[in-house]
Design an enzyme around this catalytic site. Structure first.
Site, PDB file in Angstrom:
ATOM      1  N   ARG A 164      45.423  64.603   9.744  1.00  0.00           N
ATOM      2  CA  ARG A 164      45.182  63.196  10.048  1.00  0.00           C
ATOM      3  C   ARG A 164      43.732  63.015  10.466  1.00  0.00           C
ATOM      4  O   ARG A 164      43.112  63.919  10.995  1.00  0.00           O
ATOM      5  CB  ARG A 164      46.126  62.671  11.120  1.00  0.00           C
ATOM      6  CG  ARG A 164      45.943  63.265  12.515  1.00  0.00           C
ATOM      7  CD  ARG A 164      44.943  62.503  13.381  1.00  0.00           C
ATOM      8  NE  ARG A 164      45.023  62.928  14.780  1.00  0.00           N
ATOM      9  CZ  ARG A 164      43.975  63.146  15.538  1.00  0.00           C
ATOM     10  NH1 ARG A 164      42.754  63.026  15.055  1.00  0.00           N
ATOM     11  NH2 ARG A 164      44.115  63.513  16.798  1.00  0.00           N
ATOM     12  N   GLU A 184      46.496  54.617  18.802  1.00  0.00           N
ATOM     13  CA  GLU A 184      45.383  54.958  19.721  1.00  0.00           C
ATOM     14  C   GLU A 184      44.023  54.565  19.134  1.00  0.00           C
ATOM     15  O   GLU A 184      43.065  54.313  19.859  1.00  0.00           O
ATOM     16  CB  GLU A 184      45.404  56.450  20.065  1.00  0.00           C
ATOM     17  CG  GLU A 184      44.359  56.818  21.112  1.00  0.00           C
ATOM     18  CD  GLU A 184      44.405  58.278  21.524  1.00  0.00           C
ATOM     19  OE1 GLU A 184      45.421  58.716  22.076  1.00  0.00           O
ATOM     20  OE2 GLU A 184      43.404  58.981  21.279  1.00  0.00           O
ATOM     21  N   ARG A 190      45.061  55.489  11.942  1.00  0.00           N
ATOM     22  CA  ARG A 190      45.326  56.927  11.897  1.00  0.00           C
ATOM     23  C   ARG A 190      45.782  57.170  10.468  1.00  0.00           C
ATOM     24  O   ARG A 190      46.861  56.684  10.068  1.00  0.00           O
ATOM     25  CB  ARG A 190      46.413  57.329  12.891  1.00  0.00           C
ATOM     26  CG  ARG A 190      45.951  57.332  14.354  1.00  0.00           C
ATOM     27  CD  ARG A 190      45.001  58.489  14.593  1.00  0.00           C
ATOM     28  NE  ARG A 190      44.409  58.514  15.900  1.00  0.00           N
ATOM     29  CZ  ARG A 190      44.826  59.285  16.920  1.00  0.00           C
ATOM     30  NH1 ARG A 190      45.880  60.052  16.774  1.00  0.00           N
ATOM     31  NH2 ARG A 190      44.165  59.294  18.048  1.00  0.00           N
ATOM     32  N   CYS A 212      39.546  58.284  22.139  1.00  0.00           N
ATOM     33  CA  CYS A 212      39.491  59.468  23.002  1.00  0.00           C
ATOM     34  C   CYS A 212      38.313  60.333  22.574  1.00  0.00           C
ATOM     35  O   CYS A 212      38.172  60.647  21.382  1.00  0.00           O
ATOM     36  CB  CYS A 212      40.797  60.254  22.882  1.00  0.00           C
ATOM     37  SG  CYS A 212      40.833  61.695  23.964  1.00  0.00           S
ATOM     38  N   THR A 246      37.925  63.326  22.652  1.00  0.00           N
ATOM     39  CA  THR A 246      38.317  64.604  22.021  1.00  0.00           C
ATOM     40  C   THR A 246      38.431  64.468  20.503  1.00  0.00           C
ATOM     41  O   THR A 246      38.550  65.460  19.802  1.00  0.00           O
ATOM     42  CB  THR A 246      39.678  65.104  22.553  1.00  0.00           C
ATOM     43  OG1 THR A 246      40.672  64.124  22.230  1.00  0.00           O
ATOM     44  CG2 THR A 246      39.635  65.341  24.040  1.00  0.00           C
ATOM     45  N   ARG A 251      42.628  66.143  12.748  1.00  0.00           N
ATOM     46  CA  ARG A 251      43.520  67.185  13.264  1.00  0.00           C
ATOM     47  C   ARG A 251      44.355  67.670  12.091  1.00  0.00           C
ATOM     48  O   ARG A 251      45.032  66.878  11.427  1.00  0.00           O
ATOM     49  CB  ARG A 251      44.425  66.640  14.370  1.00  0.00           C
ATOM     50  CG  ARG A 251      45.109  67.758  15.149  1.00  0.00           C
ATOM     51  CD  ARG A 251      45.715  67.232  16.441  1.00  0.00           C
ATOM     52  NE  ARG A 251      47.058  66.765  16.253  1.00  0.00           N
ATOM     53  CZ  ARG A 251      48.157  67.533  16.274  1.00  0.00           C
ATOM     54  NH1 ARG A 251      48.052  68.825  16.476  1.00  0.00           N
ATOM     55  NH2 ARG A 251      49.342  67.014  16.098  1.00  0.00           N
ATOM     56  N   ARG A 271      50.546  72.777  20.268  1.00  0.00           N
ATOM     57  CA  ARG A 271      51.196  71.615  20.887  1.00  0.00           C
ATOM     58  C   ARG A 271      52.694  71.814  20.757  1.00  0.00           C
ATOM     59  O   ARG A 271      53.149  72.654  19.982  1.00  0.00           O
ATOM     60  CB  ARG A 271      50.776  70.315  20.195  1.00  0.00           C
ATOM     61  CG  ARG A 271      49.288  70.007  20.416  1.00  0.00           C
ATOM     62  CD  ARG A 271      48.905  68.661  19.885  1.00  0.00           C
ATOM     63  NE  ARG A 271      47.496  68.381  20.189  1.00  0.00           N
ATOM     64  CZ  ARG A 271      46.903  67.214  20.001  1.00  0.00           C
ATOM     65  NH1 ARG A 271      47.590  66.211  19.504  1.00  0.00           N
ATOM     66  NH2 ARG A 271      45.636  67.037  20.297  1.00  0.00           N
ATOM     67  N   GLU A 322      51.725  66.184  21.186  1.00  0.00           N
ATOM     68  CA  GLU A 322      50.952  66.434  22.388  1.00  0.00           C
ATOM     69  C   GLU A 322      51.811  66.313  23.649  1.00  0.00           C
ATOM     70  O   GLU A 322      52.591  65.375  23.785  1.00  0.00           O
ATOM     71  CB  GLU A 322      49.818  65.405  22.444  1.00  0.00           C
ATOM     72  CG  GLU A 322      48.761  65.744  23.431  1.00  0.00           C
ATOM     73  CD  GLU A 322      47.520  64.880  23.239  1.00  0.00           C
ATOM     74  OE1 GLU A 322      47.582  63.871  22.513  1.00  0.00           O
ATOM     75  OE2 GLU A 322      46.495  65.245  23.821  1.00  0.00           O
TER      76      GLU A 322
HETATM   77  C1  CIR Z   1      44.163  63.448  28.827  1.00  0.00           C
HETATM   78  O1  CIR Z   1      43.118  63.108  29.361  1.00  0.00           O
HETATM   79  O2  CIR Z   1      44.790  64.461  29.138  1.00  0.00           O
HETATM   80  C2  CIR Z   1      44.729  62.578  27.737  1.00  0.00           C
HETATM   81  N1  CIR Z   1      43.982  61.360  27.643  1.00  0.00           N
HETATM   82  C3  CIR Z   1      44.755  63.280  26.398  1.00  0.00           C
HETATM   83  C4  CIR Z   1      43.463  63.905  26.010  1.00  0.00           C
HETATM   84  C5  CIR Z   1      43.383  64.444  24.603  1.00  0.00           C
HETATM   85  N2  CIR Z   1      44.210  65.517  24.274  1.00  0.00           N
HETATM   86  C6  CIR Z   1      43.997  66.826  24.580  1.00  0.00           C
HETATM   87  O3  CIR Z   1      43.095  67.260  25.251  1.00  0.00           O
HETATM   88  N3  CIR Z   1      44.883  67.676  24.060  1.00  0.00           N
END
Ligand code: CIR
Length: 342
Positions: A112, A211, A215, A257, A259, A266, A295, A300
């Site tokens: 994705r 999000e 996506r 995010c 990340t 991903r 995961r 997640e």
């Molecule tokens: C966090 O801060 O934990 C969430 N907003 C998710 C962050 C992204 N995912 C990750 O690190 N696996």
């Protein structure tokens, strides 16, 4: 005017807590992005969830430059990149052999990418009107998608409440976001302007206003990660001709995010590893050395059920999409070899 320094939970190990000093907070607290997004709004999720790993979301593309003093150290640490880097967008098709043609271990493969439409706030900060506009832009764009990816769009608002649970189980609807997204404001007005486009063969999907605005997902019940990636590239090539995405030449595609920035990709497999489950040290070592992450079975922050692991890349920035696929292929091949040896 000064604002009180935010209090993170004493047990919080969020990166935002580590890097946000009182001096930095004082410099950034009164700033607003072009769309009025503030640092206080950005850190709500980390403040309200003591188990946050990151704890900060971006409300628009401008947040990445305006709040770079707090976002950059987090980005550098998460993505393991140095201060200066250039985003490599490479999305060249790959031709790697299926990893598990006998279907002994791999249940499915999925790739994705996240995308946000240039000029609109991201989901934690978007207005209801602009969220509707994003949905219309995507619905229009998919009308002329290439025939092999063609399908239909299901807007969640049209679904009778009694049918939602069944569609959630079949994964034809995504649920409102988790408590991390909720605290960030991403779930506002759910399910308004949310929906999923699904191709006829169900192997290509676009989630709208989850999000991120989009996506874009390619998946199938096989270990042909190359085929899955190549389908995603075809869909993305088309969408890029009719939608302009928020992008930066250093940080790549900009997402809610931090990340996810960069390729915003991903790529992973659902894989049954009954022996490695009992040998977590071996599995964790293989995962770490191949820049992968585990995961839970349902995504997640979920648990691993029935020895089914979701294994995917950690790196998204400073690496091309094609390289991510090659690394995943190498890493998963090593994991399968280790499982067979035990
Ligand atoms: C966090 O801060 O934990 C969430 N907003 C998710 C962050 C992204 N995912 C990750 O690190 N696996």
């Amino acid at each position: 005017m000064t604002l009180a320094f935010p209090k993170f939970h004493r047990n919080s190990r969020a990166l935002v807590k580590r890097y946000l000093t009182p001096a930095l907070y004082e410099r950034l607290a009164l700033l607003k992005t072009e769309t009025g997004f503030t640092l206080d709004a950005a850190i709500q999720s980390g403040l309200k969830n003591q188990d946050s790993h990151i704890g900060i979301y971006a409300g628009d593309a401008h947040a990445y430059s305006l709040f770079s003093e707090i976002l950059n150290p987090i980005i550098h640490e998460y993505h393991a990149v140095k201060e200066t880097f250039a985003h490599d967008p490479g999305l060249d098709q790959t031709h790697l052999p299926p990893l598990d043609p006998d279907k002994a271990f791999i249940l499915s493969s999925r790739v994705r990418v996240a995308r946000n439409i240039k000029g609109f706030s991201f989901p934690c900060h978007i207005t209801a009107g602009n969220r509707n506009l994003v949905e219309s832009l995507v619905s229009d764009a998919i009308k002329k998608i290439p025939q092999d990816l063609a399908g239909s769009y299901l807007g969640f608002k049209r679904i009778p409440p009694c049918e939602i649970q069944d569609l959630l189980t079949k994964k034809q609807v995504f649920p409102a976001g988790d408590r991390f997204q909720d605290a960030a404001g991403i779930n506002r007005d759910f399910p308004d302007a949310r929906g999923i486009f699904t191709s006829r063969d169900k192997k290509f999907m676009i989630w709208v206003n989850e999000e991120d605005h989009l996506r874009i997902i390619s998946m199938e019940s096989s270990s042909d990660i190359s085929g899955v990636f190549n389908r995603l590239c075809r869909g993305l090539d088309y969408l890029s001709t009719c939608l302009e995405f928020a992008w930066d030449k250093k940080q790549g595609f900009l997402t809610s995010c931090p990340t996810n920035i960069g390729t915003a990709m991903r790529a992973g497999v659902h894989i049954r590893l009954e022996k490695l489950e009992k040998n977590p040290n071996i599995l964790n070592q293989l995962v770490n050395q191949n820049h992968l992450q585990i995961r839970g079975t349902s995504g997640e922050k979920t648990t691993v059920d029935g020895a089914i692991f979701d294994i995917s890349n950690t790196q998204r920035l400073g690496i091309s999409g094609t390289r991510i696929i090659q690394n995943l292929h190498t890493g998963v091949a090593e994991i399968i070899a280790a499982e067979k040896k035990l």
